[in-house]
Write an enzyme that holds these catalytic residues in place. Structure first.
Site, short mmCIF file in Angstrom:
data_model
loop_
_atom_site.label_atom_id
_atom_site.label_comp_id
_atom_site.label_asym_id
_atom_site.label_seq_id
_atom_site.Cartn_x
_atom_site.Cartn_y
_atom_site.Cartn_z
N LYS A 115 11.32 -27.06 5.97
CA LYS A 115 12.64 -27.28 6.59
C LYS A 115 13.15 -28.65 6.21
O LYS A 115 12.41 -29.63 6.28
CB LYS A 115 12.52 -27.17 8.12
N LYS A 146 0.50 -18.39 6.76
CA LYS A 146 -0.27 -18.62 7.97
C LYS A 146 -0.28 -17.33 8.80
O LYS A 146 0.64 -16.54 8.62
CB LYS A 146 0.28 -19.79 8.78
N HIS A 160 5.75 -22.97 7.10
CA HIS A 160 7.14 -23.02 6.64
C HIS A 160 7.93 -24.15 7.30
O HIS A 160 8.98 -24.55 6.81
CB HIS A 160 7.83 -21.66 6.80
N HIS A 197 2.59 -25.44 13.17
CA HIS A 197 3.89 -26.11 13.12
C HIS A 197 3.94 -27.39 13.96
O HIS A 197 4.37 -28.44 13.49
CB HIS A 197 4.99 -25.17 13.61
N LYS A 252 8.13 -18.71 23.81
CA LYS A 252 9.11 -17.66 23.53
C LYS A 252 9.87 -17.35 24.81
O LYS A 252 9.39 -17.61 25.90
CB LYS A 252 8.42 -16.41 23.02
N GLU A 293 11.94 -21.14 21.54
CA GLU A 293 12.61 -19.96 20.96
C GLU A 293 13.15 -19.11 22.09
O GLU A 293 12.52 -19.01 23.15
CB GLU A 293 11.62 -19.13 20.16
N ARG A 348 0.81 -1.21 0.00
CA ARG A 348 0.00 0.00 0.00
C ARG A 348 0.85 1.27 0.00
O ARG A 348 0.45 2.29 -0.56
CB ARG A 348 -0.91 -0.01 1.23
N ASP A 377 -0.30 -19.29 17.04
CA ASP A 377 0.87 -18.91 16.24
C ASP A 377 1.75 -20.12 15.90
O ASP A 377 2.32 -20.19 14.82
CB ASP A 377 1.70 -17.87 17.03
C1 BG6 Z 1 6.43 -18.34 12.76
C2 BG6 Z 1 5.83 -17.71 13.99
O1 BG6 Z 1 5.46 -19.07 12.07
O2 BG6 Z 1 7.49 -19.21 13.14
C3 BG6 Z 1 6.90 -16.98 14.79
O3 BG6 Z 1 4.81 -16.81 13.61
C4 BG6 Z 1 8.07 -17.88 15.08
O4 BG6 Z 1 6.34 -16.48 16.00
C5 BG6 Z 1 8.57 -18.56 13.80
O5 BG6 Z 1 9.10 -17.10 15.64
C6 BG6 Z 1 9.63 -19.60 14.10
O6 BG6 Z 1 10.18 -20.05 12.89
P1 BG6 Z 1 11.67 -20.59 12.79
O7 BG6 Z 1 11.81 -20.99 11.37
O8 BG6 Z 1 12.58 -19.48 13.21
O9 BG6 Z 1 11.76 -21.75 13.74
#
Ligand code: BG6
Length: 500
Positions: free
Chosen positions: A183, A149, A179, A241, A339, A217, A50, A236
């Site tokens: 991996k 997502k 994603h 995942h 986190k 994380e 935008r 999230d």
């Molecule tokens: C994302 C989440 O899908 O995956 C994030 O929204 C998270 O909060 C991330 O930090 C972690 O991905 P990776 O590839 O760093 O393990």
């Protein structure tokens, strides 16, 4: 080094082009594929957002992002500049028709090309953008749409998005990203299970005591507080995942590697998950929120302080899942993610049952059950924990040992970022590593009663200090069943994330 097979020439349009995901992940991934000549050089990367900025200013932004997010040697020469020079930028409004004609004119120059529309925007724009793609005649037979997502924030909103997108794009043209599936080590779970005869025979409730999936994380919410506070760890990370990891670990062998054959098996697992009713959440789930603490020797603030106001959003979740099937009945799957935990690590632990009877006197050593540990990131590898004879005289004493494989040492290669693989798969039209509509909806259907239980509960998320492994209740979740979380991480110092 594996041979790189170029994909077809394509036009890729990234919506949400000024956002964090585009600059941190998508552009670096495209750059790497372009640099390796997997992406034909006459392909076009078209950025759309935008913000009204000049194309040169956008190119400068991407150039800076490549330098910030890739190792220096990858951007040292002229390549990064050459890649950025090829980018075009369109200021357009996803919801109205403003700015779309210019984009349509550019795409019309190559009507036969594969077109990938990547929606790296908020999910409420998916419907409006797809409607505009259709209204401006951009949805050619060779077009695909890639959705980031989260697909919605609950079952109803996910269905609404899927319905809207489904009016314009067929399922085979729809690429829903998780994603983690891109991996290498996650794909390796399939290789481990189905390219080796030894594991499959052990993969059952008769032999497996329980399974743990940890995605930890060390970073906090990193400037994404606005989004994160509405999502939380369950939406999230766990809904997508962790459940996808659980599916890959638990599914039956698919009849082939075709996208639908694999996804059919994953779906069966999601549907076989025993529902956790709202009134069971206090027994079977633990949610937490980080408070101030220290990570890697550095003091970090609590979540509410970062946010600027109190919140009931969870930054940690642990839960016990069960799969109602002949293979898995009675085997708990303990899942946890959070986190501001001590380090970044994603691991799967399959713990086998103890020997039925010990021949060895108690003084010989405590017999520890075998464990297969698959390290998904970082320091990718696997190890199998075994009992062995302690070498030397003095009788038959035992001690634990490990069969180890470090993928980096074994294969000595860089692991591509998940987005590199997924972007190229979307150009190829291969949906295997993407979530099908019914999978996303089944995952929401399972998660939703948990969310409801939490909303109805008067309890707030349990506080945990940054740098700890989450609330003590998460430890109790497994310990009251006579088990412990696997926490023998090594190389602690090397697994902190850049932002932590
Ligand atoms: C994302 C989440 O899908 O995956 C994030 O929204 C998270 O909060 C991330 O930090 C972690 O991905 P990776 O590839 O760093 O393990």
């Amino acid at each position: 080094m594996a041979q790189i097979i170029p994909v077809a020439t394509f036009d890729g349009v990234v919506f949400g082009a000024t956002g964090d995901l585009t600059l941190r992940k998508l552009m670096p991934a495209l750059y790497r594929r372009w640099r390796d000549a997997q992406m034909p050089h006459d392909s076009r990367v078209i950025a759309a957002a935008r913000t009204a900025i000049a194309p040169e200013a956008y190119r400068a932004k991407v150039f800076e992002a490549l330098r910030a997010h890739l190792p220096a040697e990858e951007t040292a020469g002229d390549d990064a500049r050459l890649f950025c020079e090829r980018l075009s930028y369109f200021a357009l409004d996803g919801t109205s028709g403003e700015g779309w004609e210019a984009l349509a004119r550019l795409l019309a120059e190559a009507p036969e090309r594969v077109r990938v529309f990547y929606l790296a925007t908020a999910p409420d724009l998916y419907g409006p953008i797809c409607r505009n793609l259709h209204a401006f005649g951009l949805v050619s037979p060779q077009a695909r749409v890639v959705l980031e997502k989260p697909i919605g924030h609950d079952l109803a909103s996910a269905r609404a998005i899927n319905d809207e997108v489904g009016k314009i794009f067929a399922e085979r043209q729809t690429f829903r990203i998780d994603h983690f599936l891109g991996k290498e080590t996650v794909q390796n779970l399939m290789a481990l299970r189905f390219a080796n005869a030894i594991f499959e025979r052990l993969w059952t409730a008769d032999v497996v005591d329980h399974v743990q999936i940890t995605v930890a994380e060390s970073v906090g919410v990193e400037g994404r507080a606005g989004y994160y506070d509405r999502a939380g760890a369950l939406r999230d990370m766990l809904q997508n995942h962790l459940l996808q990891l659980l599916c890959l670990l638990a599914m039956e062998p698919p009849v082939s590697l075709d996208a639908d054959a694999v996804r059919d098996e994953k779906l069966k697992i999601l549907r076989a998950l025993r529902p956790i009713a709202p009134h069971e959440t206090s027994q079977l789930t633990v949610r937490g929120q980080y408070t101030q603490g220290a990570i890697g020797g550095r003091a970090v603030p609590g979540y509410a302080t970062e946010l600027g106001h109190p919140s009931r959003t969870e930054t940690f979740v642990a839960l016990k899942a069960e799969i109602r099937s002949w293979r898995w009945a009675g085997v708990p799957f303990y899942l946890r993610t959070g986190k501001r935990l001590p380090r970044k690590v994603s691991e799967v632990v399959v713990q086998f049952r103890s020997v039925p009877f010990s021949l060895f006197p108690r003084e010989a050593a405590e017999l520890q059950p075998n464990k297969l540990i698959v390290r998904l990131q970082p320091d990718e590898g696997m190890h199998l924990a075994l009992m062995t004879k302690d070498p030397g005289p003095g009788g038959l004493r035992l001690r634990p040992a490990r069969l180890d494989i470090s993928f980096e040492q074994a294969f000595g290669t860089r692991y591509p970022d998940a987005y590199e693989r997924l972007l190229m798969d979307s150009v190829r039209g291969n949906t295997t590593l993407f979530m099908r509509r019914d999978e996303v909806e089944a995952a929401w259907a399972w998660v939703e009663p948990i969310l409801r239980g939490w909303t109805e509960s008067s309890e707030a998320p349990r506080p945990y200090s940054s740098g700890s492994w989450g609330p003590t209740a998460a430890i109790a979740l497994v310990e009251r069943e006579g088990r412990t979380w696997h926490e023998e991480w090594e190389d602690a110092a090397s697994s902190l994330e850049p932002g932590s």
